[in-house]
Design a protein around this motif. Sequence first.
Motif, PDB file in Angstrom:
ATOM      1  N   LYS A  59       0.848  -1.210   0.000  1.00  0.00           N
ATOM      2  CA  LYS A  59       0.000   0.000   0.000  1.00  0.00           C
ATOM      3  C   LYS A  59       0.879   1.254   0.000  1.00  0.00           C
ATOM      4  O   LYS A  59       0.615   2.220  -0.718  1.00  0.00           O
ATOM      5  CB  LYS A  59      -0.878  -0.047   1.252  1.00  0.00           C
ATOM      6  N   PHE A  60       1.920   1.228   0.820  1.00  0.00           N
ATOM      7  CA  PHE A  60       2.815   2.380   0.970  1.00  0.00           C
ATOM      8  C   PHE A  60       3.512   2.684  -0.361  1.00  0.00           C
ATOM      9  O   PHE A  60       3.531   3.830  -0.827  1.00  0.00           O
ATOM     10  CB  PHE A  60       3.842   2.040   2.062  1.00  0.00           C
ATOM     11  N   ILE A  61       4.054   1.635  -0.977  1.00  0.00           N
ATOM     12  CA  ILE A  61       4.785   1.833  -2.231  1.00  0.00           C
ATOM     13  C   ILE A  61       3.814   2.204  -3.370  1.00  0.00           C
ATOM     14  O   ILE A  61       4.109   3.075  -4.189  1.00  0.00           O
ATOM     15  CB  ILE A  61       5.634   0.584  -2.565  1.00  0.00           C
ATOM     16  N   ALA A  62       2.636   1.604  -3.362  1.00  0.00           N
ATOM     17  CA  ALA A  62       1.641   1.945  -4.396  1.00  0.00           C
ATOM     18  C   ALA A  62       1.193   3.405  -4.266  1.00  0.00           C
ATOM     19  O   ALA A  62       0.735   4.002  -5.239  1.00  0.00           O
ATOM     20  CB  ALA A  62       0.432   1.017  -4.275  1.00  0.00           C
ATOM     21  N   SER A  63       1.353   3.979  -3.049  1.00  0.00           N
ATOM     22  CA  SER A  63       0.996   5.392  -2.856  1.00  0.00           C
ATOM     23  C   SER A  63       2.103   6.326  -3.323  1.00  0.00           C
ATOM     24  O   SER A  63       2.013   7.543  -3.133  1.00  0.00           O
ATOM     25  CB  SER A  63       0.693   5.666  -1.380  1.00  0.00           C
ATOM     26  N   GLY A  64       3.168   5.757  -3.879  1.00  0.00           N
ATOM     27  CA  GLY A  64       4.250   6.585  -4.426  1.00  0.00           C
ATOM     28  C   GLY A  64       5.325   6.924  -3.420  1.00  0.00           C
ATOM     29  O   GLY A  64       6.184   7.766  -3.683  1.00  0.00           O
ATOM     30  N   LEU A  65       5.312   6.280  -2.228  1.00  0.00           N
ATOM     31  CA  LEU A  65       6.290   6.599  -1.187  1.00  0.00           C
ATOM     32  C   LEU A  65       7.383   5.526  -1.160  1.00  0.00           C
ATOM     33  O   LEU A  65       7.184   4.408  -1.651  1.00  0.00           O
ATOM     34  CB  LEU A  65       5.594   6.700   0.169  1.00  0.00           C
ATOM     35  N   ASN A  66       8.543   5.848  -0.561  1.00  0.00           N
ATOM     36  CA  ASN A  66       9.646   4.887  -0.677  1.00  0.00           C
ATOM     37  C   ASN A  66      10.625   4.847   0.497  1.00  0.00           C
ATOM     38  O   ASN A  66      11.628   4.142   0.441  1.00  0.00           O
ATOM     39  CB  ASN A  66      10.422   5.132  -1.985  1.00  0.00           C
TER      40      ASN A  66
END
Length: 374
Positions: free
Chosen positions: A39-46
């Motif tokens: 979910k975190f990575i799909a939200s564009g965060l890294n």
Amino acid sequence: MVKNAFFQEINGNFGFGCMRLPMNGDEVDFDQFNQMIDKFIASGLNYFDTAHGYINGKSELAIAKCLSGRYDRSKFLLADKLTDVFFNKQEDIRPFFMNQLEWCGVEYFDFYLMHAQNKDNYKKFKACQAYETAYELKKEGYIKHLGLSFHDSADVLDMILTEHQEVEFVQIQFNYVDYEDASVQSRKVYDVCVKHNKPVVVMEPVKGGSLVNLPQDADAIFREMGDMSNASYALRFAASFPQMTMVLSGMSTMEQMEDNLSFMADFKPLDENEMGAVAKVTGIFKNLNLIPCTGCRYCVEENHCPKNIRIPDLFSAKNAHEAFHDWNAGMYHDIVCQDNGKASDCIKCGKCEHVCPQHLPIRDLLVTVAETFE
Ligand code: SF4
Ligand code: SF4
């Protein structure tokens, strides 16, 4: 928020702190952690942050299984730390660091921090040439950016940053209750980072959860403002300062992550009205005189307490008793003590105080816990 050249590779201003992960008993709940990472990575965060002490080494291993084992290295940035309890001389540092890479399943760390620096442990870092060793590892490509995390007064940070100008960023405890606090000194510590032109990473924006579960009258102030969560005011407060590069949130459920993403994925600073509400809540909170334990659990992990006293859980029961007049607090206290030491079992050895980043007088505080509950 500003980003200097070092931090261009970070997406957004919101990082996944891996100190309090979803758990199944004593083990990390890998399925839920996988879903949260997705979910975190799909939200564009890294940005992900861990340390060897987090969950007794299980956080690093969970990173290997759920993050580096499942995602290409270009999709995430990883921060890890050198903690004073894991080395006694300079020669210990490099092998420990190499183990950390292996535990996390990576070949380099994007960010590596000298962990929880304060006046006392800085002496050990100096004597063991920890900064110099980390800088060598950086030159060899194992570390992209060198930083420090900090828990002490502003003048100590000023001294360290003057002595170590190679430090590229600083991680500090920063939240609206600690902003003007005489011991944490969030504002003054932040000002030192500005003076030295260091980008800032925020830890403990919700003060170990204390700013999520607010006392009733403080909670009512935010409820009048609308339906944003209490956590939203705390995280957005910290992220509203110009030198802040990244706010870390230690999320242990998907629900917390979804709430955090709802206001951090598309961040807007607090407006004047919201700042006013935060000031009122701070006033209420300060009057409660709570024990400022953040629940980091450093004092109970690595067998620090010979009497197996669950210090943060006892402090939490005491705070619940004071802040919320919680009728359950006594029962919760008894459950905590069932298979563990109680406050009055403390033999005052002081081992816990040595590792407490909040510099709490734990031995004295346990006396008040015993007076309240025993
Ligand atoms: S001082 Fe008390 S609480 Fe702290 S480690 Fe020693 S026995 Fe445990
Ligand atoms: S007492 Fe100190 S070391 Fe222990 S959990 Fe609280 S803040 Fe952390």
